[in-house]
Design a protein around this motif. Structure first.
Motif, PDB file in Angstrom:
ATOM      1  N   TYR A   1     -17.459  89.727  38.619  1.00 48.19           N
ATOM      2  CA  TYR A   1     -19.365  88.665  39.333  1.00 48.19           C
ATOM      3  C   TYR A   1     -20.044  88.073  37.361  1.00 48.19           C
ATOM      4  O   TYR A   1     -20.938  88.916  36.613  1.00 48.19           O
TER       5      TYR A   1
ATOM      6  N   PHE B   1     -17.432  83.159  43.699  1.00 55.99           N
ATOM      7  CA  PHE B   1     -17.751  83.751  44.636  1.00 55.99           C
ATOM      8  C   PHE B   1     -18.423  83.107  46.370  1.00 55.99           C
ATOM      9  O   PHE B   1     -17.985  82.700  46.767  1.00 55.99           O
TER      10      PHE B   1
ATOM     11  N   TYR C   1     -12.018  81.626  55.166  1.00 59.71           N
ATOM     12  CA  TYR C   1     -13.238  83.109  54.244  1.00 59.71           C
ATOM     13  C   TYR C   1     -14.390  82.838  55.374  1.00 59.71           C
ATOM     14  O   TYR C   1     -15.721  82.606  54.937  1.00 59.71           O
TER      15      TYR C   1
ATOM     16  N   LEU D   1     -16.458  85.280  56.684  1.00 55.96           N
ATOM     17  CA  LEU D   1     -16.862  86.595  56.147  1.00 55.96           C
ATOM     18  C   LEU D   1     -18.914  86.362  56.158  1.00 55.96           C
ATOM     19  O   LEU D   1     -19.562  86.682  56.649  1.00 55.96           O
TER      20      LEU D   1
ATOM     21  N   GLY E   1     -23.817  91.085  53.421  1.00 58.65           N
ATOM     22  CA  GLY E   1     -22.516  90.853  53.233  1.00 58.65           C
ATOM     23  C   GLY E   1     -20.787  92.005  53.127  1.00 58.65           C
ATOM     24  O   GLY E   1     -20.116  91.234  52.398  1.00 58.65           O
ATOM     25  N   SER E   2     -21.234  92.909  53.145  1.00 62.97           N
ATOM     26  CA  SER E   2     -20.246  94.208  53.682  1.00 62.97           C
ATOM     27  C   SER E   2     -19.681  93.975  52.105  1.00 62.97           C
ATOM     28  O   SER E   2     -18.992  94.696  51.527  1.00 62.97           O
TER      29      SER E   2
ATOM     30  N   ASN F   1     -16.359  97.127  48.829  1.00 58.26           N
ATOM     31  CA  ASN F   1     -15.544  97.070  48.173  1.00 58.26           C
ATOM     32  C   ASN F   1     -15.631  98.416  47.307  1.00 58.26           C
ATOM     33  O   ASN F   1     -15.246  98.679  46.975  1.00 58.26           O
TER      34      ASN F   1
ATOM     35  N   TYR G   1      -8.289  85.858  51.900  1.00 67.30           N
ATOM     36  CA  TYR G   1      -8.286  86.353  50.795  1.00 67.30           C
ATOM     37  C   TYR G   1      -7.129  85.748  49.668  1.00 67.30           C
ATOM     38  O   TYR G   1      -6.826  86.072  48.146  1.00 67.30           O
TER      39      TYR G   1
ATOM     40  N   THR H   1      -9.501  81.350  45.350  1.00 69.38           N
ATOM     41  CA  THR H   1      -9.895  83.205  45.402  1.00 69.38           C
ATOM     42  C   THR H   1      -8.808  83.578  44.528  1.00 69.38           C
ATOM     43  O   THR H   1      -8.830  84.439  43.573  1.00 69.38           O
TER      44      THR H   1
ATOM     45  N   PHE I   1     -10.439  83.029  41.325  1.00 72.60           N
ATOM     46  CA  PHE I   1     -11.960  83.798  40.938  1.00 72.60           C
ATOM     47  C   PHE I   1     -11.636  85.164  40.973  1.00 72.60           C
ATOM     48  O   PHE I   1     -11.446  86.209  39.173  1.00 72.60           O
TER      49      PHE I   1
ATOM     50  N   MET J   1      -6.683  93.142  46.285  1.00 72.53           N
ATOM     51  CA  MET J   1      -5.991  91.486  45.504  1.00 72.53           C
ATOM     52  C   MET J   1      -5.487  92.532  44.545  1.00 72.53           C
ATOM     53  O   MET J   1      -5.939  93.673  43.437  1.00 72.53           O
TER      54      MET J   1
ATOM     55  N   GLU K   1      -9.761  94.789  43.066  1.00 73.71           N
ATOM     56  CA  GLU K   1     -10.486  94.874  44.376  1.00 73.71           C
ATOM     57  C   GLU K   1      -9.790  95.343  45.639  1.00 73.71           C
ATOM     58  O   GLU K   1      -8.944  94.821  46.391  1.00 73.71           O
TER      59      GLU K   1
ATOM     60  N   SER L   1     -11.264  95.543  49.448  1.00 74.35           N
ATOM     61  CA  SER L   1     -12.426  95.376  50.509  1.00 74.35           C
ATOM     62  C   SER L   1     -12.264  96.106  51.717  1.00 74.35           C
ATOM     63  O   SER L   1     -10.428  95.932  52.807  1.00 74.35           O
TER      64      SER L   1
HETATM   65  C1  AVI Z   1     -18.378  90.779  47.664  1.00 76.13           C
HETATM   66  N1  AVI Z   1     -17.171  91.482  48.518  1.00 76.13           N
HETATM   67  C2  AVI Z   1     -17.959  91.714  50.087  1.00 76.13           C
HETATM   68  C3  AVI Z   1     -16.385  90.489  48.919  1.00 76.13           C
HETATM   69  C4  AVI Z   1     -14.694  90.345  49.893  1.00 76.13           C
HETATM   70  O1  AVI Z   1     -14.566  90.670  50.993  1.00 76.13           O
HETATM   71  O2  AVI Z   1     -14.512  92.305  49.353  1.00 76.13           O
HETATM   72  C5  AVI Z   1     -15.618  89.286  47.940  1.00 76.13           C
HETATM   73  C6  AVI Z   1     -14.361  88.841  47.651  1.00 76.13           C
HETATM   74  N2  AVI Z   1     -13.136  88.886  47.067  1.00 76.13           N
HETATM   75  C7  AVI Z   1     -12.429  88.036  47.866  1.00 76.13           C
HETATM   76  N3  AVI Z   1     -12.878  87.619  48.435  1.00 76.13           N
HETATM   77  C8  AVI Z   1     -14.608  87.103  48.607  1.00 76.13           C
END
Ligand code: AVI
Length: 322
Positions: free
Chosen positions: A36, A44, A53, A55, A161-162, A166, A206, A213, A216, A252, A282, A284
């Motif tokens: 970030y 993002f 996505y 979420l 945002g969950s 992470n 993802y 992504t 990102f 990821m 990462e 999730s």
């Molecule tokens: C910020 N976080 C909750 C996102 C997630 O879904 O874990 C970050 C993200 N990584 C890839 N897409 C979004």
């Protein structure tokens, strides 16, 4: 908005963390918080609009639909702290509801200065709000917010945002316990958690078709090139997403497409990659709605109410400090 900032040497920390993560004997890894920077935060924001996505939209839908009910359940008078406010867009519904009830102090805690600036631009028109931003890591910022607590006021902490996903599960509970230790009984924590869904849906979310992504994720290497003087060749790494069924997470990775050596001067290392070797960037974690109360209790809260989105399995959980 008043912003409290402390000078942090982010580049120095980044160089040390890159050194630690890329010299691990087995799986190479990099902490997801470095995704970030300004470019990563902008990417993002785009991810949150992608059809694959859901979420962020689920989180926002729940907050919009249930704002008054959430606020009614939070004991007043209250000050609101948000850990990782981002642009603050989805927090508006809650803050408007809090401010209809009483004048409300809102304390966004963010490591990104530009996010804090965006957040104040987004929210400062709300009537009866005062905004004081803290450019800090989450717990450091929350400690300062708690020190500002007015006599007789409750604190309501938002962790949306969950982002909890992470952390790995153990670290997540430890983090919630740390938050609880800063709070007093009767204070509240509104926790957003993404729920389990079919693996194919997770992979699409993802590893989207447009490649946002992927960009990102790859930006992490581009950031290392910009800030640490490294020579990652971005065309020799590919983004991959995979489900880890034991951990109940999506991971990821950045996969090296060939054997190569990367020089990272600021970290004082040269790193060898085998073809097919990955950097884990990462995780999730996904939850079942039923496990949240158990997690909350282990951290010193109880789950008072849960709201679940109908379109994208996601829960908003109101936890009360015991
Ligand atoms: C910020 N976080 C909750 C996102 C997630 O879904 O874990 C970050 C993200 N990584 C890839 N897409 C979004």
């Amino acid at each position: 908005m008043l912003v409290h900032a402390i000078p942090t040497n982010v580049t120095y920390d980044f160089a040390l963390d890159v050194r630690a993560g890329l010299t691990q004997p087995d799986q190479k890894e990099l902490p997801s918080k470095y995704l970030y920077d300004d470019v990563g935060s902008a990417l993002f924001e785009v991810i949150s609009h992608l059809p694959e996505y859901g979420l962020t939209r689920a989180d926002e839908r729940l907050l919009r639909r249930h704002a008054s009910e959430i606020v009614d359940r939070v004991a007043g008078p209250v000050s609101v702290a948000e850990l990782g406010s981002g642009s603050g867009r989805k927090t508006r519904y809650l803050l408007e509801a809090f401010c209809r009830r009483q004048r409300t102090s809102y304390y966004p805690v963010e490591i990104s200065h530009s996010a804090l600036v965006m957040c104040e631009r987004e929210l400062s028109d709300i009537e009866s709000i005062s905004i004081v931003g803290f450019e800090r890591e989450y717990l450091d910022g929350l400690l300062e917010v708690a020190a500002y607590r007015k006599p007789g006021h409750h604190l309501c902490v938002l962790f949306l945002g969950s982002t909890i996903g992470n952390f790995d599960r153990t670290a997540g509970i430890r983090f919630l316990s740390d938050v609880r230790n800063i709070l007093k009984p009767g204070d509240s924590l509104l926790l957003g958690t993404d729920l389990e869904k079919p693996h194919s849906q997770l992979i699409r979310a993802y590893d989207d078709e447009l490649g946002v992504t992927a960009a990102f994720n790859l930006n992490l290497l581009a950031r290392a090139n910009r800030e640490l003087g490294s020579d990652f060749d971005l065309s020799k790494f590919v983004h991959t997403a995979k489900v880890n069924p034991e951990a109940r997470s999506v991971e990821m990775h950045l996969e090296s497409t060939c054997r190569q050596t990367v020089d990272i001067p600021a970290s004082e290392i040269k790193v060898e990659f085998a073809a097919g070797e990955t950097i884990w960037t990462e995780s999730s974690h996904k939850y079942s709605a039923d496990e949240i109360d158990g997690i909350a209790r282990r951290a010193g809260f109880r789950c008072e109410v849960q709201w679940i989105d109908e379109q994208w399995p996601f829960a908003e959980n109101l936890l009360i400090a015991e």
